[in-house]
Enzyme design. Structure first.
Site, short mmCIF file in Angstrom:
data_model
loop_
_atom_site.label_atom_id
_atom_site.label_comp_id
_atom_site.label_asym_id
_atom_site.label_seq_id
_atom_site.Cartn_x
_atom_site.Cartn_y
_atom_site.Cartn_z
N GLU A 194 85.14 -50.68 65.46
CA GLU A 194 86.18 -50.28 64.51
C GLU A 194 87.53 -50.45 65.18
O GLU A 194 87.74 -50.04 66.32
CB GLU A 194 86.00 -48.82 64.09
CG GLU A 194 87.07 -48.34 63.12
CD GLU A 194 86.91 -46.89 62.71
OE1 GLU A 194 87.78 -46.39 61.96
OE2 GLU A 194 85.95 -46.23 63.15
N GLU A 230 79.40 -40.94 62.92
CA GLU A 230 80.64 -40.90 63.72
C GLU A 230 80.68 -39.65 64.59
O GLU A 230 80.00 -38.66 64.32
CB GLU A 230 81.85 -40.90 62.79
CG GLU A 230 82.01 -42.14 61.94
CD GLU A 230 83.29 -42.11 61.11
OE1 GLU A 230 84.23 -42.83 61.47
OE2 GLU A 230 83.33 -41.38 60.10
#
Length: 616
Positions: free
Chosen positions: A383, A566
């Site tokens: 990311e 996450e």
């Protein structure tokens, strides 16, 4: 805003005054008995249409039941005579009684002014239902007319009062033209007079009405003026008992002054807030105003009770800091603290510096956090996270500058810069390693709306950049949060669908922190579901949290979505996610966000990615 509900008991249908006119006494007796059985206690019977006209004009009746065929005057003639007395917005509350059932008779009765008709011989249930419906409509009409009249009288009275005061130039110089309260110039003078009287302290309150723009669009400028006058009258009502002052500080912001300190003033301040934001009753709807308030105290500087020069301005400024610290539509109030000024100054500085930084994009760079396949423990993607390296203040967290960029409209350029840098890194990976990995970039929901307003398209811009960098769309993924979807759902879904159509993956970020509605989840063109870190953190120690986490993973699997957990920070998190068959993870356990060069080094390392603490 909702229309007021009519309480049928308040209308008191049973006490309605009815005038029944029929030249046949037998019909009158039958009707009178039926109405009496139904609870109507005020029924007047009349066989003469001439006398009926006179009584209708001289006595307060609510409704007229009128026979059509009578020898002295027909029902049509009676209605024509009574209609002469009606005003332009009035109607004749009349039901026609007739033995004829042909369409022509019924239509002629309605055209003559009747609101309904009842055929003879009477069907008792039908008669009562038609009468009740007609009376209900009559009472609603009367009530609405009364409210309109009262509303108009209030407006007229306010306009007359203002018109009379327009002749007084001194008054106009000190007053706000809409509310009649003191304007800013006069407030400053009155405040100084209050300080000259040497009170123990003075408390300043700023109240802001924040939804006046919406009211202006929906109801018009006159209605906004009425609402502001309502706020003014409510403030004065509370303050008059405490020798306080209030006025318009600017726009829809009011300044209130109380000649004592915060401890004494606080109950009064809360009363003022409750009064201001109570619903405003209008003719056919109620309006709930929204806003916020902040207050601060002016303390004497010397033992003799005098106030320092500029103390009043400083207190009002502090009240403004307190007000600005609250959400715009919170209807809350808070006291000033020094931290509020620091936050406001820093925000102002960052706003100015952000404008400058957008002309020097080298201040912005991307960091990359790996996504890990939990089966092979290898890097399968990453990311991209934007960072702002301020030349003076150092690294500015995204949570500070991204909301500013959204609010000030700079998120479009900033968002495109993220994609541009991500694609550049994809090309670098391909040139250096012979293969890239997919990179996910975050896209703000505001970016879609702002680009549309500028006649731009995120899809078109991404296609252009992919072509310029000669990169296949499969190596780019777009992430968007749940909360960003709520404001521009249809537009965002349309754009995301187009991105999926050209081969770009779409991830729903921070799943579980927004609305998490299954009804919209199935409509989103997403390929990946990213579980928010709040579901992962300490889930291994909480059975209920583990069950919830498992449910989300199972849901994503059933929807054929790739799941990324996450915020993975511990070995216990990893073991739990593996047991729950979560395919991918991202977090500090494996790696913090790193530079592009460090990311390349990680990708060059063969085999499994060891935990971050083992690589130090």
């Amino acid at each position: 805003m909702s229309a007021p509900q009519t309480d049928m008991h308040d209308m008191d249908l049973d006490n309605a005054r009815l005038l029944v006119v029929d030249d046949n006494p037998v019909n009158l007796e039958v009707l009178a008995e039926l109405l009496d059985m139904a609870g109507y206690t005020q029924v007047v019977l009349e066989t003469s249409p001439v006398r009926a006209i006179e009584r209708w004009r001289n006595e307060p009746f609510d409704f007229l039941l009128l026979d059509i065929r009578m020898p002295e005057m027909s029902g049509h003639e009676v209605m024509a005579e009574l209609k002469r007395d009606l005003g332009p917005d009035e109607y004749l509350p009349c039901i026609v009684l007739t033995a004829q059932t042909d369409i022509e008779t019924q239509q002629s009765a309605l055209e003559a002014g009747a609101v309904d008709f009842i055929t003879k011989p009477f069907n008792f249930d039908e008669l009562l239902k038609r009468l009740k419906n007609a009376l209900t409509n009559r009472f609603i009409h009367k009530r609405q007319k009364q409210r309109l009249n009262e509303f108009g009288q209030r407006i007229d009275a306010q306009q007359r009062a203002l018109a009379e005061k327009e002749h007084d130039l001194t008054y106009l110089a000190e007053r706000d033209s809409v509310t009649g309260l003191f304007n800013r110039r006069a407030l400053k003078g009155r405040l100084q007079n209050m300080l000259n009287d040497r009170p123990p302290a003075v408390t300043c309150l700023l109240i802001e009405i924040t939804d006046s723009d919406q009211l202006l669009l929906i109801e018009g400028v006159e209605s906004v003026d009425v609402f502001l006058r309502t706020v003014a009258s409510r403030l004065k009502y509370v303050l008059d008992d405490h020798l306080g002052l209030c006025g318009v500080w600017g726009g829809q912001t009011f300044l209130c002054l109380l000649p004592f300190g915060q401890t004494t003033a606080e109950p009064i301040l809360h009363r003022m807030m409750s009064a201001v934001f109570a619903p405003v009753e209008q003719v056919d709807f109620d309006v709930s105003l929204h806003g916020r308030g902040g207050y601060a105290e002016i303390d004497p500087q010397d033992d003799d009770g005098t106030f320092a020069p500029g103390a009043a301005d400083e207190a009002i400024r502090r009240a403004g800091f307190a007000l600005a610290s609250l959400p715009k539509n919170s209807n809350e109030i808070c006291q000033f603290s020094p931290a509020m000024a620091e936050v406001a100054f820093r925000r102002h500085q960052l706003e100015r510096d952000l404008r400058s930084a957008m002309t020097q994009p080298d201040q912005f760079h991307l960091m990359y956090q790996p996504k890990i396949d939990l089966v092979t423990e290898t890097i399968i993607g990453c990311e991209a996270l934007m960072r702002w390296q301020h030349p003076i203040h150092g690294l500015i967290p995204p949570m500070e500058f991204i909301p500013l960029a959204e609010e000030k409209g700079q998120i479009v350029d900033l968002g495109l810069l993220v994609i541009e840098q991500a694609l550049t890194f994809i090309r670098r990976m391909n040139d250096t390693l012979g293969r890239p990995i997919p990179i996910a970039v975050n896209v703000s929901g505001y970016q879609f709306e702002l680009m549309r307003a500028k006649k731009m398209s995120l899809v078109t811009e991404i296609q252009r950049m992919l072509t310029e960098h000669a990169i296949d769309p499969e190596w780019l993924e777009v992430e968007i949060t749940e909360t960003a979807l709520m404001s521009h759902f249809d537009l965002v879904v349309e754009q995301l669908s187009q991105l999926r159509g050209i081969g770009i993956k779409v991830a729903l970020d921070d799943f579980g922190t927004g609305y998490s509605s299954f009804s919209y989840l199935q409509k989103l063109p997403i390929s990946t579901l990213k579980i928010d870190r709040s579901f992962v953190d300490k889930a291994s120690d909480d059975r209920r949290q583990t069950a919830l986490l498992h449910s989300i993973i199972t849901l994503a699997e059933a929807l054929d979505l790739t799941t990324v957990a996450e915020g993975v920070e511990t070995l216990a998190d990893i073991d739990l996610l593996k047991n729950l068959r979560c395919p991918l993870a991202q977090g500090y356990y494996y790696s913090r966000p790193v530079s592009d060069t460090a990311m390349l080094d990680l990708l060059k390392t063969p085999g499994k990615l060891s935990p971050a603490h083992e690589r130090r």
